[in-house]
Scaffold this active site. Structure first.
Site, mmCIF file in Angstrom:
data_model
loop_
_atom_site.group_PDB
_atom_site.id
_atom_site.type_symbol
_atom_site.label_atom_id
_atom_site.label_comp_id
_atom_site.label_asym_id
_atom_site.label_seq_id
_atom_site.Cartn_x
_atom_site.Cartn_y
_atom_site.Cartn_z
ATOM 1 N N ARG A 105 0.818 -1.207 0.000
ATOM 2 C CA ARG A 105 0.000 0.000 0.000
ATOM 3 C C ARG A 105 0.856 1.263 0.000
ATOM 4 N NH1 ARG A 105 -3.767 -2.913 3.388
ATOM 5 N NH2 ARG A 105 -2.453 -2.443 5.186
ATOM 6 N N TYR A 106 1.900 1.280 0.810
ATOM 7 C CA TYR A 106 2.757 2.454 0.936
ATOM 8 C C TYR A 106 3.944 2.334 -0.018
ATOM 9 C CZ TYR A 106 0.208 3.386 5.280
ATOM 10 O OH TYR A 106 -0.763 3.647 6.209
ATOM 11 N N ARG A 109 7.291 0.610 1.751
ATOM 12 C CA ARG A 109 7.223 -0.579 2.588
ATOM 13 C C ARG A 109 6.096 -1.490 2.133
ATOM 14 N NH1 ARG A 109 5.733 4.076 4.704
ATOM 15 N NH2 ARG A 109 3.941 4.345 6.079
ATOM 16 N N CYS A 118 -2.337 -17.787 14.397
ATOM 17 C CA CYS A 118 -1.941 -16.979 15.554
ATOM 18 C C CYS A 118 -1.953 -17.846 16.813
ATOM 19 C CB CYS A 118 -2.905 -15.814 15.749
ATOM 20 S SG CYS A 118 -3.019 -14.679 14.354
ATOM 21 N N CYS A 122 -8.028 -12.909 18.509
ATOM 22 C CA CYS A 122 -8.685 -11.760 19.120
ATOM 23 C C CYS A 122 -10.081 -11.612 18.517
ATOM 24 C CB CYS A 122 -7.877 -10.494 18.879
ATOM 25 S SG CYS A 122 -6.169 -10.588 19.470
ATOM 26 N N CYS A 125 -10.272 -8.892 15.696
ATOM 27 C CA CYS A 125 -9.232 -8.937 14.673
ATOM 28 C C CYS A 125 -9.741 -8.434 13.324
ATOM 29 C CB CYS A 125 -8.724 -10.367 14.527
ATOM 30 S SG CYS A 125 -7.485 -10.569 13.218
ATOM 31 N N ARG A 127 -8.463 -9.125 10.505
ATOM 32 C CA ARG A 127 -8.334 -10.179 9.486
ATOM 33 C C ARG A 127 -9.080 -11.437 9.925
ATOM 34 N NH1 ARG A 127 -2.399 -8.613 8.806
ATOM 35 N NH2 ARG A 127 -2.457 -7.160 7.050
ATOM 36 N N ASP A 286 -10.496 -1.187 13.673
ATOM 37 C CA ASP A 286 -10.835 -1.471 12.286
ATOM 38 C C ASP A 286 -12.186 -2.172 12.265
ATOM 39 O OD1 ASP A 286 -8.443 -0.494 11.053
ATOM 40 O OD2 ASP A 286 -7.404 -2.278 11.806
ATOM 41 N N ASP A 323 -6.788 3.534 10.431
ATOM 42 C CA ASP A 323 -6.420 2.973 9.125
ATOM 43 C C ASP A 323 -7.634 3.122 8.216
ATOM 44 O OD1 ASP A 323 -4.964 1.714 7.178
ATOM 45 O OD2 ASP A 323 -4.357 0.043 8.454
ATOM 46 N N LYS A 330 -2.851 5.207 7.180
ATOM 47 C CA LYS A 330 -3.126 5.488 8.591
ATOM 48 C C LYS A 330 -3.123 6.998 8.824
ATOM 49 C CE LYS A 330 -1.109 1.194 10.390
ATOM 50 N NZ LYS A 330 -0.735 0.617 9.074
#
Length: 375
Positions: A105-106, A109, A118, A122, A125, A127, A286, A323, A330
């Site tokens: 996206r950036y 990076r 994971c 969470c 989350c 994702r 998010d 975000d 962000k």
């Protein structure tokens, strides 16, 4: 349990409990959900994965219905209610995926997602539609294609390992990735995002530390949302990472019922610093499906942070960010302590709450300030 106690003694678990809980039945046996909830939660589990590691189990107070650790990990049927503003891909990974496992996206990076598993899942989350126990592990060919993309993209200066959790990889596989990235001349920084140091600290072994060795600048962003997550085992794992030369940053999400008070955030940031973790980002939630119960309004988040300014060291101050959907990046959310008034600024003092006028210097006639006289 008090909000700010990072040293609360974990409850002792019987040997039979000392494994990751992955089903409603296991949560019932551990006393973390009532038996009557099991049939409904089975329906929830068909959509969203459950994992509560032994370390996290030990941090939960089952007698507290509002326990902030439990709220992050114990499933709730409200997760099946999708609000109008919620999206399955809230950070827009998919449109910015040039090859499988990479998100770009950036300009300078890109993310590398070598797996989607994971140590814990969470309930908020972003994702959550794609992570789970099947792991989403890139094949050898897919991983090499992703690493080749980094090597062939010179404008990318930083590789960010995420997922899933990159520290769930074997030390052998993680070490291979770190070595491949380290050999790319135009990469300056390798960054990893992980829950492992606080949720599964036993994975920070000498072999894992060896896998992270590199001559590049390496940063590890530790995801934690409450001071109690920095227990004895977590602090020990973080000390080991620090001694091995890993720079530690902290990443948190502002969550209703977990850290949505000045007292809870102050305790969290102080616990991070005591563990040699520099608070880096505080994320606005998010809007993933079924997460509305966690959302704190931005105005409230700004007010909480405003109450902390000047009350704790600037080392503890993260950037509060949203975000933006669509891959727009962000955006910092403040709070602000300065407002423009004509050509001047009114700047509020965090310690006394008073506004002082700060006059801007006059512009030089030719656009450049005169040189300082020789001394």
């Amino acid at each position: 349990m008090p909000d700010g106690s990072a040293d609360t003694k974990p409850r002792t678990m019987p040997a039979a409990e000392a494994r990751t809980l992955r089903s409603p039945a296991a949560l019932v046996r551990a006393g973390l959900v009532p038996p009557g909830a099991e049939p409904e939660l089975d329906r929830l589990t068909a959509r969203y994965a459950i994992a509560v590691s032994p370390t996290v189990q030990g941090l939960i107070d089952p007698a507290d219905p509002a326990d902030p650790i439990a709220r992050q990990y114990i499933p709730d049927m409200a997760e099946l209610e999708t609000a109008e503003q919620e999206r399955s891909d809230p950070t827009s990974d998919v449109p910015f995926t040039p090859v499988k496992g990479v998100v770009h996206r950036y300009p300078d990076r890109a993310l590398l997602k070598p797996l989607l598993a994971c140590p814990v899942y969470c309930r908020f989350c972003f994702r959550r539609e794609v992570v789970g126990p099947d792991g989403g592990l890139l094949s050898e060919a897919e991983l090499e294609a992703a690493l080749d993309w980094f090597a062939a993209t010179p404008q990318v200066r930083e590789a960010v390992l995420t997922g899933g959790d990159p520290l769930m990889l074997s030390p052998r596989r993680l070490g291979h990735i770190i070595r491949r990235l380290s050999a790319i001349p135009h990469l300056d920084i390798i960054r990893l995002h992980s829950r492992v140091p606080v949720a599964a600290p036993e994975r920070i072994t000498p072999e894992m530390l060896y896998a992270l060795e590199t001559d590049k600048a390496l940063f590890l962003c530790v995801h934690a949302n409450h001071a109690r997550e920095f227990g004895t085992a977590a602090r020990s794992a973080l000390r080991a990472l620090n001694r091995a030369g890993t720079v530690l940053l902290g990443q948190s999400v502002l969550l209703r019922g977990v850290n949505d008070s000045a007292e809870a955030l102050e305790a969290l940031f102080r616990a991070m610093l005591a563990a040699r973790v520099k608070p880096y980002y505080l994320h606005q939630l998010d809007r993933a499906p079924g997460t509305a119960r966690f959302e704190v309004p931005i105005a409230e988040g700004r007010a909480i942070l405003r109450a902390l300014r000047g009350q704790l060291t600037g080392l503890a101050w993260p950037t509060y960010v949203l975000d933006l959907p669509g891959g727009a990046g962000k955006a910092p959310l403040g709070p602000d302590f300065a407002v423009a008034e004509g050509a001047d600024w009114l700047v509020e003092g965090p310690l006394d709450g008073m506004r002082q006028r700060h006059a801007e210097p006059p512009r030089p006639a030719h656009g450049f300030p005169p040189p300082h006289p020789s001394r």
